[in-house]
Design a protein around this motif. Structure first.
Motif: not given
Length: 354
Positions: A58-63
């Motif tokens: 659910t995290s852009m940064d994680d992707l």
């Protein structure tokens, strides 16, 4: 093996991801695999990622920090596009595909262009018809029609998106939008602007190819058809342009582009987006004879993705970002001018309000 193909990360797991990009990528498994899918709704992210064996978040940064993701696709709501494209470039990804529009203003578009040039990360915008083999064949064979066409028109007749999605594929669909009163001037103006930036924008780059004086633009008339859509007559330079789109409850889809001159004409019949039924068919008519090109087996989405792979691996030259800015500026000018015209013609007069 998965490591021999390019890892794709997708920001936004809505109907466009589910019904368009994932089916396209499934036909291109020799080139891509879906590495991770992000959506703010964890249930949707997990469900959609599970279909293709991808990780989810659910995290852009994680992707963006995931090293298994080499390419980023931005399929989020329009207002997040610029921020996410810039973040993907700064994350050092190999290429970015952003659904249209890739920005909400010229200032945002220019910022994206600057970051792309600074980081060296190429960007393409999901205007799939510019990659369609039918359109490319038309460009190769239309001769002097680009200079001689006096009338450009294109029409899009489709069911509303949720109905189309139900017909064409199984998706976790979007919430149904409430019915709006198009007789309200503010609503009508918003519908026109939304229609241009959400649907008409697909083929405005095709219109601009025939309208080099695209900054010399006048809205001659503008109308919101029932139940929703747009009918806009424009004068662009010395050319007449008609842009028409309507959502109907029937299953009679039509998506056509025409360029008409005194001695020749072009008609392109595109397949509806969600159906994925091959390429467009282009018909060029001269002196009472017609030449037909297509349909071809691959469609614009597949060509778009193959070009993205070539960009990522250095086999293709990047798109001129200035052209992307011009496409966006053109769309914004039409959207803003048309919505203002609708507001002016539908707003009650001072006398009527007394």
């Amino acid at each position: 093996m998965r490591t021999s193909t390019l890892g794709v990360g997708i920001l936004g797991a809505g109907p466009v991801t589910q019904a368009i990009h994932l089916p396209t990528l499934s036909r291109l498994r020799d080139v891509f695999h879906v590495a991770k899918i992000m959506d703010v709704d964890p249930q949707i992210a997990e469900s959609v990622a599970g279909r293709v064996g991808a990780a989810w978040t659910t995290s852009m940064d994680d992707l963006l920090t995931d090293e298994s993701v080499q390419l980023v696709v931005v399929c989020s709501p329009h207002q997040f596009h610029a921020e996410q494209v810039i973040a993907a470039c700064r994350a050092g990804k190999q290429a970015v595909l952003c659904e249209k529009p890739f920005a909400m203003s010229q200032a945002e578009a220019e910022q994206i262009a600057a970051v792309s040039q600074e980081t060296g990360v190429p960007i393409i915008v999901g205007a799939m018809h510019t990659f369609d083999p039918g359109w490319l064949a038309a460009k190769e064979h239309w001769g002097d029609l680009l200079e001689t066409a006096h009338t450009i028109r294109y029409s899009i007749v489709l069911p509303p998106n949720p109905r189309f999605e139900d017909f064409a594929t199984e998706v976790i669909t979007r919430p149904e939008s409430p019915q709006r009163d198009r007789r309200d001037p503010e609503v009508a103006a918003g519908m026109i602007r939304g229609g241009i930036m959400g649907l008409a924008i697909h083929d405005l780059p095709l219109v601009r190819a025939f309208c080099p004086d695209f900054t010399d633009l006048e809205v001659l008339s503008c109308h919101v058809p029932d139940p929703s859509g747009y009918l806009i007559n424009l004068r662009i330079g010395d050319r007449n342009v008609q842009v028409f789109g309507i959502n109907t409850q029937s299953w009679e889809p039509e998506w056509t582009f025409e360029a008409i001159g005194d001695a020749a004409s072009l008609r392109i019949d595109f397949t509806p987006s969600y159906v994925q039924a091959g390429s467009a068919t282009a018909t060029i008519s001269r002196a009472g004879e017609s030449e037909v090109y297509g349909p071809y087996l691959s469609n614009g989405y597949e060509s778009e993705w193959r070009y993205l792979a070539d960009l990522a691996t250095g086999k293709a030259a990047p798109v001129d970002v200035t052209e992307l800015i011009h496409d966006l500026t053109f769309a914004l000018e039409i959207a803003d001018t048309a919505s203002a015209a609708v507001l002016a013609t539908t707003a009650p007069t001072k006398e009527a309000s007394l």
